[in-house]
Scaffold this motif. Structure first.
Motif, PDB file in Angstrom:
ATOM      1  N   TYR A 192      28.564 110.424 -82.759  1.00 45.20           N
ATOM      2  CA  TYR A 192      27.908 111.613 -81.976  1.00 45.20           C
ATOM      3  C   TYR A 192      28.191 112.823 -82.993  1.00 45.20           C
ATOM      4  O   TYR A 192      27.121 113.634 -83.155  1.00 45.20           O
ATOM      5  CB  TYR A 192      28.365 111.599 -80.769  1.00 45.20           C
ATOM      6  N   ILE A 204      20.900 119.720 -75.878  1.00 42.58           N
ATOM      7  CA  ILE A 204      21.645 118.742 -75.895  1.00 42.58           C
ATOM      8  C   ILE A 204      23.087 118.694 -75.209  1.00 42.58           C
ATOM      9  O   ILE A 204      23.414 117.602 -74.907  1.00 42.58           O
ATOM     10  CB  ILE A 204      22.216 118.701 -77.628  1.00 42.58           C
ATOM     11  N   SER A 205      23.659 119.984 -75.092  1.00 36.46           N
ATOM     12  CA  SER A 205      24.830 120.123 -74.324  1.00 36.46           C
ATOM     13  C   SER A 205      24.577 119.726 -72.863  1.00 36.46           C
ATOM     14  O   SER A 205      25.595 118.958 -72.221  1.00 36.46           O
ATOM     15  CB  SER A 205      25.470 121.318 -74.655  1.00 36.46           C
ATOM     16  N   ARG A 210      24.096 110.051 -70.661  1.00 36.96           N
ATOM     17  CA  ARG A 210      24.963 109.759 -71.675  1.00 36.96           C
ATOM     18  C   ARG A 210      24.736 110.310 -72.975  1.00 36.96           C
ATOM     19  O   ARG A 210      23.773 111.066 -73.190  1.00 36.96           O
ATOM     20  CB  ARG A 210      24.597 108.091 -71.973  1.00 36.96           C
ATOM     21  N   PRO A 211      25.689 110.295 -73.875  1.00 40.90           N
ATOM     22  CA  PRO A 211      25.549 111.068 -75.261  1.00 40.90           C
ATOM     23  C   PRO A 211      24.389 110.364 -75.857  1.00 40.90           C
ATOM     24  O   PRO A 211      23.753 111.202 -76.714  1.00 40.90           O
ATOM     25  CB  PRO A 211      27.104 110.513 -76.039  1.00 40.90           C
ATOM     26  N   THR A 212      24.022 109.047 -76.044  1.00 39.66           N
ATOM     27  CA  THR A 212      23.025 108.515 -76.529  1.00 39.66           C
ATOM     28  C   THR A 212      21.548 109.409 -76.163  1.00 39.66           C
ATOM     29  O   THR A 212      20.835 109.580 -76.979  1.00 39.66           O
ATOM     30  CB  THR A 212      22.815 107.143 -76.271  1.00 39.66           C
ATOM     31  N   ARG A 235      24.044 116.113 -72.484  1.00 39.56           N
ATOM     32  CA  ARG A 235      25.163 115.319 -72.719  1.00 39.56           C
ATOM     33  C   ARG A 235      25.849 115.196 -71.259  1.00 39.56           C
ATOM     34  O   ARG A 235      26.991 114.328 -70.930  1.00 39.56           O
ATOM     35  CB  ARG A 235      26.199 116.308 -73.799  1.00 39.56           C
ATOM     36  N   HIS A 236      25.998 116.461 -70.530  1.00 39.21           N
ATOM     37  CA  HIS A 236      26.636 116.502 -69.272  1.00 39.21           C
ATOM     38  C   HIS A 236      26.070 115.677 -68.210  1.00 39.21           C
ATOM     39  O   HIS A 236      26.624 115.184 -67.327  1.00 39.21           O
ATOM     40  CB  HIS A 236      26.957 117.790 -68.901  1.00 39.21           C
ATOM     41  N   ALA A 278      21.372 112.088 -74.916  1.00 33.23           N
ATOM     42  CA  ALA A 278      21.661 113.625 -75.554  1.00 33.23           C
ATOM     43  C   ALA A 278      21.180 113.683 -76.908  1.00 33.23           C
ATOM     44  O   ALA A 278      20.393 114.583 -77.495  1.00 33.23           O
ATOM     45  CB  ALA A 278      22.861 114.307 -75.385  1.00 33.23           C
ATOM     46  N   VAL A 279      21.474 112.717 -77.717  1.00 39.94           N
ATOM     47  CA  VAL A 279      21.224 112.811 -79.215  1.00 39.94           C
ATOM     48  C   VAL A 279      19.617 112.384 -79.421  1.00 39.94           C
ATOM     49  O   VAL A 279      18.789 113.145 -80.163  1.00 39.94           O
ATOM     50  CB  VAL A 279      21.840 111.473 -80.008  1.00 39.94           C
TER      51      VAL A 279
END
Length: 248
Positions: free
Chosen positions: A17, A112-113, A120-122, A116-117, A124-125
């Protein structure tokens, strides 16, 4: 017997990440800055008007004769940033458009932030990749127009609003303070005051937000009072505009 190494043991997987975020930042810089001072051919009328105001801007213009200079309050956050860029790099296309690149990078970072909240981080990316490669983001980052600041402030407001609603203690206080400041700054952008009114109306129509307001009515009242205090120049400008038959 040695354990068979898997992909999850590698450094690339462990730091996937942070690496992805670095790559997204690099992609955003490339798309936003690659020969951006040459695109489009020449400066648009909006860019020229913005650069003219920013290049000749000084706070004394507002306070010397406020009734004749309330128009300088419009797009004030953008004007101050572009004026700083012009003072540092001189009156060039690079200086006119550089603030837009910085602002859109901050916008993508906030998107992105927030994702992310929320997810999932995926996701967000993936959202970051979509954002930096979209024609909307690329177009704004290559132009010297105030709309970049409005877009950034909206992204910041949504992100800080999420933190203020879902965290407690110092995080909530810091997020709330940043939220009030961001709403005030947005009010100084073109039509920003009406955007803020729309956001407030949507918030009051949301059941959960109405419950938060009822539970913390004193705190919310103090926030509203601080916001009004920060936008007094805008309110005065609107009143003067009504009396003069104009709009600010």
């Amino acid at each position: 017997m040695k354990r068979k190494r898997s992909m999850k043991d590698g450094l690339l997987y462990r730091y996937r990440y942070p690496i992805a975020l670095v790559l997204i930042t690099a992609l955003a810089l490339f798309m936003g800055m690659y020969k951006f001072w040459l695109l489009p051919n020449g400066l648009s009328a909006t860019e020229i008007a913005s650069a003219t105001i920013s290049g000749n801007f000084s706070l004394s213009q507002i306070f010397t004769n406020f009734s004749d200079n309330v128009g300088y309050l419009v797009n004030l956050p953008w004007t101050l940033l572009q004026s700083l860029s012009i003072n540092i790099f001189d009156a060039t296309s690079f200086a006119f458009r550089l603030p837009a690149v910085v602002i859109m990078l901050l916008t993508v970072a906030m998107v992105i932030s927030t994702l992310r909240h929320l997810m999932r981080p995926t996701v967000a990316v993936m959202g970051g990749i979509v954002a930096v490669s979209s024609s909307f983001m690329i177009g704004l980052s290559r132009s010297g127009i105030p709309a970049t600041m409005t877009t950034c402030l909206l992204a910041v407001i949504l992100g800080l609003g999420y933190v203020a609603l879902n965290y407690t203690g110092k995080r909530r206080m810091m997020a709330t303070s940043g939220l009030v400041l961001s709403l005030a700054l947005l009010s100084y952008m073109t039509a920003g005051f009406y955007i803020v009114l729309g956001l407030v109306a949507c918030g009051l129509l949301h059941p959960r937000l109405r419950l938060v307001v009822k539970r913390h009515i004193k705190f919310m009242s103090s926030i509203a009072g601080l916001y009004v205090l920060l936008i007094i120049p805008i309110i005065v400008g609107l009143i003067m505009g009504l009396f003069n038959g104009n709009s600010v």
